[in-house]
Design an enzyme around this catalytic site. Structure first.
Site, PDB file in Angstrom:
ATOM      1  N   LEU A 182      -8.216   6.594  -2.343  1.00  0.00           N
ATOM      2  CA  LEU A 182      -6.996   7.257  -2.252  1.00  0.00           C
ATOM      3  C   LEU A 182      -6.132   6.522  -3.040  1.00  0.00           C
ATOM      4  O   LEU A 182      -6.346   4.794  -3.575  1.00  0.00           O
ATOM      5  CB  LEU A 182      -6.252   6.778  -0.687  1.00  0.00           C
ATOM      6  CG  LEU A 182      -6.916   7.502   0.399  1.00  0.00           C
ATOM      7  CD1 LEU A 182      -6.273   7.561   1.917  1.00  0.00           C
ATOM      8  CD2 LEU A 182      -6.763   9.054   0.237  1.00  0.00           C
ATOM      9  N   ASP A 183      -4.760   6.825  -3.461  1.00  0.00           N
ATOM     10  CA  ASP A 183      -4.190   6.316  -3.972  1.00  0.00           C
ATOM     11  C   ASP A 183      -3.486   5.295  -3.485  1.00  0.00           C
ATOM     12  O   ASP A 183      -3.212   5.081  -2.260  1.00  0.00           O
ATOM     13  CB  ASP A 183      -2.785   7.017  -5.103  1.00  0.00           C
ATOM     14  CG  ASP A 183      -3.375   7.794  -5.387  1.00  0.00           C
ATOM     15  OD1 ASP A 183      -4.369   7.833  -6.322  1.00  0.00           O
ATOM     16  OD2 ASP A 183      -2.104   9.116  -6.242  1.00  0.00           O
ATOM     17  N   ARG A 184      -3.357   3.839  -4.552  1.00  0.00           N
ATOM     18  CA  ARG A 184      -2.651   2.398  -3.692  1.00  0.00           C
ATOM     19  C   ARG A 184      -1.248   2.921  -2.679  1.00  0.00           C
ATOM     20  O   ARG A 184      -1.614   2.679  -1.141  1.00  0.00           O
ATOM     21  CB  ARG A 184      -2.030   1.058  -5.035  1.00  0.00           C
ATOM     22  CG  ARG A 184      -1.511   0.581  -3.918  1.00  0.00           C
ATOM     23  CD  ARG A 184      -0.741  -0.772  -5.221  1.00  0.00           C
ATOM     24  NE  ARG A 184       0.566  -0.083  -5.364  1.00  0.00           N
ATOM     25  CZ  ARG A 184       0.970  -0.625  -6.378  1.00  0.00           C
ATOM     26  NH1 ARG A 184       0.514  -1.502  -7.438  1.00  0.00           N
ATOM     27  NH2 ARG A 184       1.995  -0.256  -7.111  1.00  0.00           N
ATOM     28  N   THR A 186      -1.053   5.968  -0.850  1.00  0.00           N
ATOM     29  CA  THR A 186      -1.438   7.071  -0.487  1.00  0.00           C
ATOM     30  C   THR A 186      -1.854   6.381   1.310  1.00  0.00           C
ATOM     31  O   THR A 186      -3.095   4.983   1.443  1.00  0.00           O
ATOM     32  CB  THR A 186      -2.112   7.702  -1.032  1.00  0.00           C
ATOM     33  OG1 THR A 186      -1.381   8.312  -1.374  1.00  0.00           O
ATOM     34  CG2 THR A 186      -2.610   9.033   0.306  1.00  0.00           C
TER      35      THR A 186
END
Length: 364
Positions: A182-184, A186
């Site tokens: 997951l993106d930072r 998110t």
């Protein structure tokens, strides 16, 4: 070919069917979109090293065949030097006659530069082979330039050291059992494997697209239909290399969505990515003119209630447990910052999950 020919948004109304019931406590099984093949078993069966004669053709395809892994995973192993053909290093694009002995090292050696750290993690589920954690926003998944510590990988290594358990390493020690990311900024559910066999099974499920994922997003604007399917190729934005965008020649990307609520210039969406491209949901929604609130990189600006990070949350997962193939569903409620932003704009839905947890079913 024009972009409008390769990037098409297919809209359809599907009645009042809900993918999930009201709360997280007792979700109903959701039919998986299963392509051919099983997402549970793989030939390697947890072996650290596989040695087999390979079929004719490209090296990466041969490695994927003998080791029971995805082509992308095979290419990573080849690039890391963990594949030998007749005792020699090879390239993914090299071709085999057939019958050559292929040696695949699935478990990576320890990396002394990665330090275990005591970082609390909230779990939705755990068994002897895997765990599902609820990642908070702001936690970087992998160490990288500027993030050599304080990452999820450091936290997982610290947890493994404290419990005396190991983590899957077939994708590299720097991934520490992680099979997706997951993106930072998110938040939400992530799957981590404790064993090489579990990691192989989970990576195979993701590669075959049998893992079902649901994200929640609050966007600016009104969706073109209450339910729809976005089919639009995603690649690097030629105007901003830090962003992804819908571009001709990009990689296939498909996202389905349902509108859970709308009003006051905003829409609450449930999103189901069928492919796993970098920033896929953010790029697709921007393409539709529906930027995620709080997502400054993609034009969302500050969100309701002063939200300064993207309103994107990995709320549900459904997959097959590596230990027995039985279905497993996990859920995660909106964190406080996203719940507050949603309340500030006056939207909501009975389909939002409650609490953090999981339920395992019986194998069929």
């Amino acid at each position: 070919m024009r972009l409008d020919q390769v990037a098409d948004v297919q809209r359809r109304r599907l009645g009042d069917r809900d993918r999930y019931p009201l709360a997280g406590a007792q979700p109903q099984p959701h039919r998986a979109r299963r392509p051919r093949g099983s997402g549970v078993s793989a030939p390697l069966a947890g072996d650290r090293v596989v040695e087999q004669p390979g079929p004719p053709g490209r090296v990466d395809l041969a490695v994927a065949s003998v080791a029971g892994i995805s082509r992308a995973h095979a290419q990573r192993l080849v690039g890391d030097g963990r594949v030998l053909v007749e005792g020699r290093r090879v390239r993914s694009s090299d071709r085999l006659r057939g019958g050559e002995l292929i040696r695949v090292e699935l478990s990576a050696p320890p990396d002394p530069t990665l330090q275990p750290e005591s970082i609390p993690l909230r779990l939705a589920y755990e068994d002897e082979a895997m765990l599902i954690l609820d990642k908070p926003a702001g936690l970087v998944v992998h160490p990288s330039a500027g993030h050599s510590s304080g990452t999820l990988v450091n936290a997982l290594l610290g947890r493994a050291r404290q419990s005396g358990e190991r983590l899957g390493s077939i994708a590299g020690v720097e991934r520490a059992g992680i099979v997706h990311r997951l993106d930072r900024d998110t938040s939400g559910l992530m799957v981590v494997a404790k064993t090489d066999a579990a990691q192989a099974s989970l990576m195979r499920q993701f590669a075959l697209r049998t893992v079902e994922k649901e994200y929640l997003a609050l966007v600016r604007g009104a969706a073109p239909a209450t339910q729809g399917r976005i089919e639009a190729p995603v690649g690097r934005d030629p105007r901003d290399r830090q962003r992804m965008a819908v571009v001709a020649g990009g990689r296939e990307a498909v996202t389905e969505y349902d509108v859970l609520d709308a009003g006051n210039g905003h829409s609450l969406l449930a999103l189901h990515p069928l492919t796993g491209r970098t920033h896929q949901i953010r790029a697709h929604l921007t393409y539709l003119g529906l930027p995620i609130v709080g997502d400054s990189r993609y034009g969302g600006g500050i969100g309701p209630g002063g939200l300064t990070r993207q309103f994107l949350h990995a709320a549900r997962l459904r997959l097959a447990r590596p230990v027995d193939g039985s279905p497993l569903e996990a859920w995660s409620a909106l964190p406080a910052d996203l719940a507050g932003s949603l309340a500030a704009v006056g939207l909501g839905s009975e389909r939002l999950p409650q609490g953090v947890g999981a339920r395992a079913g019986e194998s069929g």
